[in-house]
Design a protein around this motif. Structure first.
Motif, PDB file in Angstrom:
ATOM      1  N   GLU A  94      22.453  17.800 -34.705  1.00 57.00           N
ATOM      2  CA  GLU A  94      21.757  19.083 -34.786  1.00 57.00           C
ATOM      3  C   GLU A  94      20.629  19.145 -33.765  1.00 57.00           C
ATOM      4  O   GLU A  94      20.450  20.160 -33.074  1.00 57.00           O
ATOM      5  CB  GLU A  94      21.220  19.309 -36.196  1.00 57.00           C
ATOM      6  CG  GLU A  94      22.296  19.590 -37.229  1.00 57.00           C
ATOM      7  CD  GLU A  94      21.732  20.028 -38.565  1.00 57.00           C
ATOM      8  OE1 GLU A  94      20.557  20.457 -38.601  1.00 57.00           O
ATOM      9  OE2 GLU A  94      22.448  19.946 -39.569  1.00 57.00           O
ATOM     10  N   GLU A  95      19.848  18.084 -33.662  1.00 60.64           N
ATOM     11  CA  GLU A  95      18.742  18.058 -32.702  1.00 60.64           C
ATOM     12  C   GLU A  95      19.276  18.154 -31.275  1.00 60.64           C
ATOM     13  O   GLU A  95      18.707  18.848 -30.427  1.00 60.64           O
ATOM     14  CB  GLU A  95      17.921  16.783 -32.883  1.00 60.64           C
ATOM     15  CG  GLU A  95      17.181  16.722 -34.210  1.00 60.64           C
ATOM     16  CD  GLU A  95      16.290  15.498 -34.318  1.00 60.64           C
ATOM     17  OE1 GLU A  95      16.309  14.654 -33.390  1.00 60.64           O
ATOM     18  OE2 GLU A  95      15.564  15.387 -35.321  1.00 60.64           O
ATOM     19  N   LEU A  98      20.429  21.790 -30.587  1.00 60.99           N
ATOM     20  CA  LEU A  98      19.296  22.709 -30.433  1.00 60.99           C
ATOM     21  C   LEU A  98      18.600  22.523 -29.092  1.00 60.99           C
ATOM     22  O   LEU A  98      18.183  23.500 -28.463  1.00 60.99           O
ATOM     23  CB  LEU A  98      18.303  22.511 -31.585  1.00 60.99           C
ATOM     24  CG  LEU A  98      18.770  23.016 -32.952  1.00 60.99           C
ATOM     25  CD1 LEU A  98      17.858  22.507 -34.051  1.00 60.99           C
ATOM     26  CD2 LEU A  98      18.837  24.548 -32.965  1.00 60.99           C
ATOM     27  N   ARG A  99      18.493  21.270 -28.642  1.00 64.06           N
ATOM     28  CA  ARG A  99      17.861  21.003 -27.344  1.00 64.06           C
ATOM     29  C   ARG A  99      18.677  21.598 -26.201  1.00 64.06           C
ATOM     30  O   ARG A  99      18.118  21.991 -25.174  1.00 64.06           O
ATOM     31  CB  ARG A  99      17.709  19.499 -27.106  1.00 64.06           C
ATOM     32  CG  ARG A  99      16.615  18.830 -27.881  1.00 64.06           C
ATOM     33  CD  ARG A  99      16.266  17.474 -27.281  1.00 64.06           C
ATOM     34  NE  ARG A  99      17.419  16.607 -27.081  1.00 64.06           N
ATOM     35  CZ  ARG A  99      17.885  15.769 -27.994  1.00 64.06           C
ATOM     36  NH1 ARG A  99      17.289  15.696 -29.187  1.00 64.06           N
ATOM     37  NH2 ARG A  99      18.932  15.003 -27.738  1.00 64.06           N
ATOM     38  N   ILE A 101      21.024  24.199 -26.457  1.00 61.57           N
ATOM     39  CA  ILE A 101      21.722  25.405 -26.905  1.00 61.57           C
ATOM     40  C   ILE A 101      21.924  26.418 -25.777  1.00 61.57           C
ATOM     41  O   ILE A 101      22.942  27.123 -25.742  1.00 61.57           O
ATOM     42  CB  ILE A 101      20.984  26.060 -28.100  1.00 61.57           C
ATOM     43  CG1 ILE A 101      21.919  27.022 -28.851  1.00 61.57           C
ATOM     44  CG2 ILE A 101      19.702  26.737 -27.645  1.00 61.57           C
ATOM     45  CD1 ILE A 101      23.028  26.354 -29.574  1.00 61.57           C
ATOM     46  N   LEU A 118      25.112  24.480 -36.995  1.00 60.44           N
ATOM     47  CA  LEU A 118      23.661  24.476 -37.166  1.00 60.44           C
ATOM     48  C   LEU A 118      23.201  25.391 -38.297  1.00 60.44           C
ATOM     49  O   LEU A 118      22.068  25.269 -38.770  1.00 60.44           O
ATOM     50  CB  LEU A 118      22.984  24.914 -35.866  1.00 60.44           C
ATOM     51  CG  LEU A 118      23.077  23.945 -34.693  1.00 60.44           C
ATOM     52  CD1 LEU A 118      22.678  24.642 -33.393  1.00 60.44           C
ATOM     53  CD2 LEU A 118      22.196  22.726 -34.931  1.00 60.44           C
ATOM     54  N   LEU A 120      22.817  28.720 -37.972  1.00 58.81           N
ATOM     55  CA  LEU A 120      21.892  29.704 -37.412  1.00 58.81           C
ATOM     56  C   LEU A 120      22.068  31.046 -38.110  1.00 58.81           C
ATOM     57  O   LEU A 120      22.964  31.230 -38.926  1.00 58.81           O
ATOM     58  CB  LEU A 120      22.110  29.837 -35.902  1.00 58.81           C
ATOM     59  CG  LEU A 120      21.848  28.575 -35.073  1.00 58.81           C
ATOM     60  CD1 LEU A 120      21.962  28.893 -33.581  1.00 58.81           C
ATOM     61  CD2 LEU A 120      20.484  27.959 -35.373  1.00 58.81           C
ATOM     62  N   GLN A 199      18.174  26.395 -42.054  1.00 57.98           N
ATOM     63  CA  GLN A 199      17.166  27.207 -41.375  1.00 57.98           C
ATOM     64  C   GLN A 199      15.773  26.936 -41.941  1.00 57.98           C
ATOM     65  O   GLN A 199      14.801  26.764 -41.198  1.00 57.98           O
ATOM     66  CB  GLN A 199      17.497  28.689 -41.524  1.00 57.98           C
ATOM     67  CG  GLN A 199      18.713  29.159 -40.763  1.00 57.98           C
ATOM     68  CD  GLN A 199      19.052  30.606 -41.093  1.00 57.98           C
ATOM     69  OE1 GLN A 199      18.192  31.398 -41.492  1.00 57.98           O
ATOM     70  NE2 GLN A 199      20.318  30.967 -40.935  1.00 57.98           N
ATOM     71  N   ARG A 202      14.377  23.449 -41.094  1.00 59.90           N
ATOM     72  CA  ARG A 202      13.895  23.398 -39.713  1.00 59.90           C
ATOM     73  C   ARG A 202      12.542  24.090 -39.590  1.00 59.90           C
ATOM     74  O   ARG A 202      11.659  23.639 -38.853  1.00 59.90           O
ATOM     75  CB  ARG A 202      14.913  24.031 -38.764  1.00 59.90           C
ATOM     76  CG  ARG A 202      16.088  23.128 -38.442  1.00 59.90           C
ATOM     77  CD  ARG A 202      16.857  23.611 -37.223  1.00 59.90           C
ATOM     78  NE  ARG A 202      17.566  24.838 -37.485  1.00 59.90           N
ATOM     79  CZ  ARG A 202      18.821  24.897 -37.916  1.00 59.90           C
ATOM     80  NH1 ARG A 202      19.504  23.788 -38.145  1.00 59.90           N
ATOM     81  NH2 ARG A 202      19.413  26.052 -38.120  1.00 59.90           N
ATOM     82  N   ARG A 206       9.191  22.360 -38.118  1.00 62.38           N
ATOM     83  CA  ARG A 206       8.608  22.872 -36.877  1.00 62.38           C
ATOM     84  C   ARG A 206       7.145  23.263 -37.039  1.00 62.38           C
ATOM     85  O   ARG A 206       6.360  23.145 -36.107  1.00 62.38           O
ATOM     86  CB  ARG A 206       9.393  24.104 -36.411  1.00 62.38           C
ATOM     87  CG  ARG A 206      10.760  23.802 -35.817  1.00 62.38           C
ATOM     88  CD  ARG A 206      11.496  25.097 -35.545  1.00 62.38           C
ATOM     89  NE  ARG A 206      12.818  24.856 -34.972  1.00 62.38           N
ATOM     90  CZ  ARG A 206      13.767  25.776 -34.906  1.00 62.38           C
ATOM     91  NH1 ARG A 206      13.554  26.983 -35.395  1.00 62.38           N
ATOM     92  NH2 ARG A 206      14.926  25.486 -34.364  1.00 62.38           N
TER      93      ARG A 206
END
Length: 247
Positions: A94-95, A98-99, A101, A118, A120, A199, A202, A206
């Motif tokens: 997942e990380e 996302l990095r 994407i 993910l 989203l 979601q 995360r 964050r």
């Protein structure tokens, strides 16, 4: 316990941004195996890959030492061109996704898969569906595909409300606001979809306004709800961010 070494992954093309099938060897056997996974995302068995199938695929090597056993977490393979690869468990993938994407968006089919993996937002998924639809030349087929896929993506007022609250949680600038948003989200917990658990977690990770007060009773209850009800697995980094505060 038999140890399996990941030796690489299979892909359908040489330079395809895509999820790939990790392949394994064990002991002295030269027979290449793939993993069979249970509903919890754990490896339940390994099965041999037929030689005929192997011959139709491109094999990419795993550059790092990576071993696993039956009962461990599923190992994923993902490539952004041959020189940018990922091998590891889902939470780490997942990380990675996302990095990267913005690069992944250049491959519509893979982007739709990544959006769903993910979890989203609904709008992200609908956008990805339309991008895949644009690849279909036949207008009738394209319309049918997009209509059906969008129909399968639930877009209720409750869904939009939850996703708006999660966005507010991600951007919350003080503790009081964070507590209020979490209270509202907990009141909607029965309406959470699988995507919302990811979601929301995360958002908690964050925003330091959330994880700094992870030890508060309501925040702790919310985080545990996300992890347990969403059946989420955390990276070591995520676990230390959240649970060091809860201790």
């Amino acid at each position: 316990m038999m140890v399996w070494k990941c030796i690489g992954a299979l892909s359908v093309a040489n330079n395809l941004t895509a999820f790939s099938t990790p392949i394994f060897l064990s002991g002295e056997s030269g027979v290449i195996h793939a993993q069979s996974v249970d509903e919890n995302g754990n490896i339940k068995s390994m099965f041999p890959i037929p030689a005929g199938y192997l011959n139709t695929m491109k094999k990419f090597p795993c550059e790092k030492e990576l071993t696993t056993s039956i009962g461990d977490q599923e190992i994923f393979g993902f490539f952004i061109e041959p020189d940018c690869s990922f091998f590891g468990p889902g939470q780490d993938l997942e990380e990675f996704l996302l990095r990267n994407i913005e690069v992944i968006k250049q491959s519509p089919v893979t982007y739709l898969s990544a959006v769903r993996f993910l979890g989203l937002g609904v709008e992200d998924e609908i956008h990805a569906i339309r991008e895949v639809g644009n690849l279909i030349n036949n207008g009738d087929v394209r319309e049918s595909f997009v209509s059906f896929e969008q129909f399968c993506v639930e877009k209720t007022e409750q869904t939009k409300n939850i996703e708006n609250l999660i966005e507010q949680l991600s951007e919350s600038g003080n503790f009081a606001t964070t507590h209020t948003i979490v209270e509202k989200l907990m009141s909607l917990q029965e309406s959470f979809e699988s995507r919302h658990f990811k979601q929301a977690l995360r958002a908690c990770l964050r925003n330091n306004q959330v994880h700094w007060i992870a030890g508060d009773a309501d925040i702790k209850r919310f985080v545990n709800f996300l992890i347990n009800s969403g059946r989420l697995k955390l990276t070591e980094t995520a676990r230390s961010i959240l649970f060091d505060q809860m201790a």
